[in-house]
Write a protein that holds these residues in place. Structure first.
Motif, PDB file in Angstrom:
ATOM      1  N   PRO A 215       0.962  -1.067   0.250  1.00 19.93           N
ATOM      2  CA  PRO A 215       0.171  -0.059   0.143  1.00 19.93           C
ATOM      3  C   PRO A 215       0.786   1.315  -0.084  1.00 19.93           C
ATOM      4  O   PRO A 215       1.659   1.395   0.804  1.00 19.93           O
ATOM      5  N   LEU A 218      -2.124   4.288   4.054  1.00 17.36           N
ATOM      6  CA  LEU A 218      -3.055   3.739   4.754  1.00 17.36           C
ATOM      7  C   LEU A 218      -3.776   4.821   5.804  1.00 17.36           C
ATOM      8  O   LEU A 218      -3.694   4.673   6.692  1.00 17.36           O
ATOM      9  N   GLN A 223      -8.768   1.719   3.474  1.00 14.62           N
ATOM     10  CA  GLN A 223      -7.400   1.365   2.979  1.00 14.62           C
ATOM     11  C   GLN A 223      -6.932   0.196   3.971  1.00 14.62           C
ATOM     12  O   GLN A 223      -6.072  -0.559   3.695  1.00 14.62           O
ATOM     13  N   HIS A 319      -1.967   2.468  -4.652  1.00 13.87           N
ATOM     14  CA  HIS A 319      -3.014   3.556  -4.125  1.00 13.87           C
ATOM     15  C   HIS A 319      -4.438   2.684  -3.994  1.00 13.87           C
ATOM     16  O   HIS A 319      -5.052   2.786  -4.928  1.00 13.87           O
ATOM     17  N   HIS A 320      -4.597   2.351  -2.897  1.00 17.16           N
ATOM     18  CA  HIS A 320      -5.865   1.422  -2.293  1.00 17.16           C
ATOM     19  C   HIS A 320      -7.046   2.618  -2.568  1.00 17.16           C
ATOM     20  O   HIS A 320      -6.845   3.687  -2.314  1.00 17.16           O
ATOM     21  N   GLU A 322     -10.382   4.661  -1.429  1.00 16.95           N
ATOM     22  CA  GLU A 322     -10.599   5.151  -0.095  1.00 16.95           C
ATOM     23  C   GLU A 322     -11.596   5.002   0.727  1.00 16.95           C
ATOM     24  O   GLU A 322     -11.701   5.221   1.951  1.00 16.95           O
TER      25      GLU A 322
END
Length: 424
Positions: A215, A218, A223, A319-320, A322
């Motif tokens: 990641p 976070l 995330q 970039h997970h 959100e």
């Protein structure tokens, strides 16, 4: 308490999960000091998800807490030294093969620019970058590539929506001996492409390679919870999967393809991927199947007798998504993509049906374990504790994953009927 009330209470607990900082440290570097992950702010007190490197290569992750008033450098260096006692694997030299990097994108020029900047900074000696603009509604992506990147990046347009279709378009355009795929929401480590493609030069039977996904941030509950649930990481042990010598500790091999890697960090020997017909165009994001295109590719290559190599040294930062709504969509898509890819595999390779049926009982038990509800009273999970299954997983997300699994075969069959996606 009603089901609706339980779900709302669960979401309230979920929203109380705090942010976690992302950082990295190289214990063998010239200056063994922790630094923020790509795009992350300076390290302060609080929870820190830390990547530990040895001689520049990823060796492990840990979750540490920096007390208020303490020196982050001292705390994180001590924590890292305790968990990274062993040096990383040393592999042979040799120049990696000429590579094509394909990035499929759709109306996300800002994210794409960040990804392309990291790709053009690769240490690999010879490669090209191809952007596939998938079913665009504006000229934003084309204009970005032409204005900012010029001849350094090739632009290709694919009018039919769907990630697998876009990847197949990139496959058709690729000039490299090896073709690597990543997403527009990643930042690639400078040695990513070299580490991902070098195994092809060392092993002529290798058909596919996958790498490590960590990641980039976070900062939201969604995330943190996604990474606690396992994220995209597959551990820090280099592993070769050989269909001629199936791993004894994986009785579901090769159908548990999610263990091999993910589509944001994968590469294929170009001629091998073309020989199996590329990706099934009725799978992947942007189709009714909602996913599974990468898993399909892995197993198709293995089914042809080629090896697959997982290397944790090929790193991209992801970039997970959100928000809670994003996470709900992702949970459903994971379930749908899993069974859609299995359906696609059996449709394209009916000879695999007996092996699939023999593994079905264990497969169902495995699916239940992956999607089971885990108590959320303790708050958030522990990013980095992959495959432990001790982290919280809310009932709502568990239910969505299982619904997705039931829907996946139907979604795949619907996608096959869509124009431009059916296979002959």
């Amino acid at each position: 308490m009603s089901r609706r009330a339980r779900t709302q209470e669960e979401i309230r607990r979920f929203l109380a999960i705090g942010a976690v900082q992302v950082a990295e440290i190289d214990l063998d570097g010239d200056e063994a000091a922790p630094r923020p992950g790509p795009g992350s702010p300076p390290i302060t007190h609080g929870e820190v998800f830390l990547l530990v490197r040895r001689a520049g290569r990823p060796a492990g992750t840990l979750l540490a807490r920096v007390p208020e008033g303490a020196d982050p450098r001292a705390v994180l260096t001590e924590a890292a030294s305790a968990v990274a006692a062993e040096a990383v694997e040393v592999t042979g030299g040799g120049e990696p093969p000429y590579a094509s990097v394909v990035v499929a994108t759709r109306e996300r020029a800002g994210q794409l620019a960040r990804a392309l900047d990291s790709l053009l900074a690769q240490e690999h000696p010879r490669f090209e970058v191809v952007v596939v603009d998938n079913a665009p509604v504006t000229d934003e992506t084309r204009e970005l590539v032409e204005r900012k990147y010029g001849e350094r990046v090739r632009y290709v347009c694919e009018p039919v929506p769907g990630l697998a279709v876009a990847h197949n378009r990139g496959l058709a355009a690729a000039r490299g001996e090896v073709i690597a795929f990543t997403d527009d929401d990643v930042v690639a480590d400078p040695r990513w492409l070299t580490e991902l493609t070098a195994p092809f030069a060392a092993d002529p039977r290798l058909g596919c390679a996958t790498g490590l996904i960590l990641p980039a941030r976070l900062r939201t509950p969604a995330q943190v919870l996604l990474e606690s649930h396992g994220g995209f990481a597959k551990g820090f042990t280099p592993t070769t999967y050989d269909p001629g010598d199936p791993p004894r500790d994986e009785p579901l091999f090769p159908f548990t393809a999610g263990r091999f890697g993910s589509g944001a960090n994968m590469a294929f020997r170009t001629e091998v991927l073309r020989a199996v017909g590329g990706f099934d165009p009725a799978t992947g994001a942007g189709t009714p199947a909602q996913g599974g295109d990468d898993l399909y590719g892995f197993v198709r290559v293995l089914a042809q007798g080629h090896r697959l190599r997982y290397t944790p040294y090929a790193l991209v930062w992801h970039h997970h998504r959100e928000t809670w709504a994003d996470l709900e969509t992702q949970a459903y898509g994971y379930g749908a993509g899993l069974t859609a890819y299995l359906t696609a595999l059996l449709v394209s390779r009916p000879a695999l049906l007996p092996a699939f049926l023999a593994r079905l009982p264990r497969g169902l038990a495995h699916a239940r374990a992956l999607t089971e509800v885990r108590d959320t009273d303790g708050g958030g999970g522990a990013p980095g504790a992959h495959d432990t299954r001790t982290h919280p997983w809310p009932r709502r997300l568990s239910r969505l994953q299982r619904r997705g699994m039931l829907y996946g075969p139907l979604g795949y069959l619907r996608a096959r009927r869509a124009p431009g996606r059916g296979r002959g």
